[in-house]
Scaffold this active site. Structure first.
Site, PDB file in Angstrom:
ATOM      1  N   HIS A  53       0.840  -1.203   0.000  1.00  0.00           N
ATOM      2  CA  HIS A  53       0.000   0.000   0.000  1.00  0.00           C
ATOM      3  C   HIS A  53       0.878   1.257   0.000  1.00  0.00           C
ATOM      4  O   HIS A  53       0.585   2.238  -0.694  1.00  0.00           O
ATOM      5  CB  HIS A  53      -0.896   0.042   1.249  1.00  0.00           C
ATOM      6  CG  HIS A  53      -1.919  -1.044   1.318  1.00  0.00           C
ATOM      7  ND1 HIS A  53      -2.082  -1.853   2.419  1.00  0.00           N
ATOM      8  CD2 HIS A  53      -2.861  -1.457   0.418  1.00  0.00           C
ATOM      9  CE1 HIS A  53      -3.077  -2.704   2.211  1.00  0.00           C
ATOM     10  NE2 HIS A  53      -3.560  -2.492   0.994  1.00  0.00           N
TER      11      HIS A  53
ATOM     12  N   LYS B  52     -15.014  -8.819   4.085  1.00  0.00           N
ATOM     13  CA  LYS B  52     -13.914  -9.129   5.003  1.00  0.00           C
ATOM     14  C   LYS B  52     -14.332  -8.856   6.439  1.00  0.00           C
ATOM     15  O   LYS B  52     -14.918  -7.810   6.721  1.00  0.00           O
ATOM     16  CB  LYS B  52     -12.695  -8.251   4.683  1.00  0.00           C
ATOM     17  CG  LYS B  52     -12.010  -8.610   3.371  1.00  0.00           C
ATOM     18  CD  LYS B  52     -10.764  -7.751   3.189  1.00  0.00           C
ATOM     19  CE  LYS B  52     -10.094  -8.002   1.855  1.00  0.00           C
ATOM     20  NZ  LYS B  52      -9.041  -7.010   1.577  1.00  0.00           N
TER      21      LYS B  52
ATOM     22  N   ARG C 154      -2.033  -6.262  -8.095  1.00  0.00           N
ATOM     23  CA  ARG C 154      -0.871  -7.156  -8.078  1.00  0.00           C
ATOM     24  C   ARG C 154      -0.925  -8.159  -9.213  1.00  0.00           C
ATOM     25  O   ARG C 154       0.104  -8.531  -9.770  1.00  0.00           O
ATOM     26  CB  ARG C 154      -0.813  -7.926  -6.747  1.00  0.00           C
ATOM     27  CG  ARG C 154      -0.503  -7.062  -5.553  1.00  0.00           C
ATOM     28  CD  ARG C 154      -0.854  -7.751  -4.271  1.00  0.00           C
ATOM     29  NE  ARG C 154      -2.292  -8.026  -4.210  1.00  0.00           N
ATOM     30  CZ  ARG C 154      -2.963  -8.361  -3.122  1.00  0.00           C
ATOM     31  NH1 ARG C 154      -2.309  -8.522  -1.989  1.00  0.00           N
ATOM     32  NH2 ARG C 154      -4.251  -8.561  -3.150  1.00  0.00           N
TER      33      ARG C 154
ATOM     34  N   SER D 138      -2.629  -8.046   2.993  1.00  0.00           N
ATOM     35  CA  SER D 138      -3.020  -7.848   4.389  1.00  0.00           C
ATOM     36  C   SER D 138      -3.509  -9.157   4.994  1.00  0.00           C
ATOM     37  O   SER D 138      -3.186  -9.501   6.132  1.00  0.00           O
ATOM     38  CB  SER D 138      -4.138  -6.807   4.482  1.00  0.00           C
ATOM     39  OG  SER D 138      -3.709  -5.581   3.962  1.00  0.00           O
TER      40      SER D 138
HETATM   41  O1  PNS Z   1      -8.630  -3.245   0.759  1.00  0.00           O
HETATM   42  P1  PNS Z   1      -9.896  -3.833   0.158  1.00  0.00           P
HETATM   43  O2  PNS Z   1     -10.629  -4.658   1.195  1.00  0.00           O
HETATM   44  O3  PNS Z   1      -9.630  -4.616  -1.092  1.00  0.00           O
HETATM   45  O4  PNS Z   1     -10.815  -2.572  -0.225  1.00  0.00           O
HETATM   46  C1  PNS Z   1     -12.115  -2.740  -0.795  1.00  0.00           C
HETATM   47  C2  PNS Z   1     -12.946  -1.442  -0.637  1.00  0.00           C
HETATM   48  C3  PNS Z   1     -13.063  -1.097   0.843  1.00  0.00           C
HETATM   49  C4  PNS Z   1     -12.251  -0.313  -1.386  1.00  0.00           C
HETATM   50  C5  PNS Z   1     -14.366  -1.708  -1.251  1.00  0.00           C
HETATM   51  O5  PNS Z   1     -14.967  -2.798  -0.580  1.00  0.00           O
HETATM   52  C6  PNS Z   1     -15.266  -0.467  -1.160  1.00  0.00           C
HETATM   53  O6  PNS Z   1     -15.161   0.427  -1.965  1.00  0.00           O
HETATM   54  N1  PNS Z   1     -16.117  -0.409  -0.107  1.00  0.00           N
HETATM   55  C7  PNS Z   1     -16.984   0.727   0.155  1.00  0.00           C
HETATM   56  C8  PNS Z   1     -18.432   0.424  -0.210  1.00  0.00           C
HETATM   57  C9  PNS Z   1     -18.663   0.588  -1.705  1.00  0.00           C
HETATM   58  O7  PNS Z   1     -18.557   1.669  -2.257  1.00  0.00           O
HETATM   59  N2  PNS Z   1     -18.983  -0.539  -2.358  1.00  0.00           N
HETATM   60  C10 PNS Z   1     -19.357  -0.557  -3.757  1.00  0.00           C
HETATM   61  C11 PNS Z   1     -18.201  -0.755  -4.698  1.00  0.00           C
HETATM   62  S1  PNS Z   1     -18.819  -0.851  -6.358  1.00  0.00           S
END
Ligand code: PNS
Length: 136
Positions: A16, A40, A90, A127
């Protein structure tokens, strides 16, 4: 332009940090925003994720740290005046997972997602794996 680098950051990793360093060279400001990933189970409390992010990015003057719970990323972008979303990738598997979200976010808001390819030397870091291999 103000960018957001959203994620669970549970915990934030060197991967990150590499992505945000590179994004900070491209945009006026990059906000690392801790969001909820419904897929998660959270491990670290939000306060610890934010503290770690602040510590890791303390030498990057145009990187800030924020959080948002219970709403969509695009709503955060609108309220925070964000013009672009940054995500690290990645593998092609990551891209396969990320593209539908990028399409939906653009459909909802017009905001594009910029994918920064992970540095190959850091591409094994995740992570989830860090937590399950802690101490090794
Ligand atoms: O680090 P991660 O877990 O891969 O991040 C994923 C994250 C938190 C960026 C994604 O789950 C997200 O954007 N969550 C917020 C809710 C949202 O907007 N969901 C719709 C996406 S189309």
């Amino acid at each position: 332009m103000r960018a957001v680098f959203p994620g669970s950051f549970d915990p934030a990793t060197q991967g990150h940090l590499d992505v945000v360093r590179r994004a900070a060279g491209l945009f006026d400001e990059v906000v690392m925003c801790v969001l909820t990933n419904p897929k998660k189970a959270g491990r670290l409390p939000l306060s610890e994720r934010l503290a770690l992010l602040s510590e890791m990015t303390s030498d990057l003057p145009n990187v800030t740290v924020d959080s948002s719970t219970g709403r969509l990323l695009v709503d955060y972008c609108r309220d925070a005046g964000v013009g672009v979303i940054v995500r690290g990738a990645r593998t092609t598997r990551d891209l396969g997972h990320e593209l539908p979200m990028a399409h939906m976010n653009r459909h909802l808001s017009g905001i594009d997602t910029l994918f920064i390819p992970a540095d190959p030397s850091l591409a094994h870091i995740s992570s989830t794996l860090i937590t399950s291999t802690r101490g090794r």
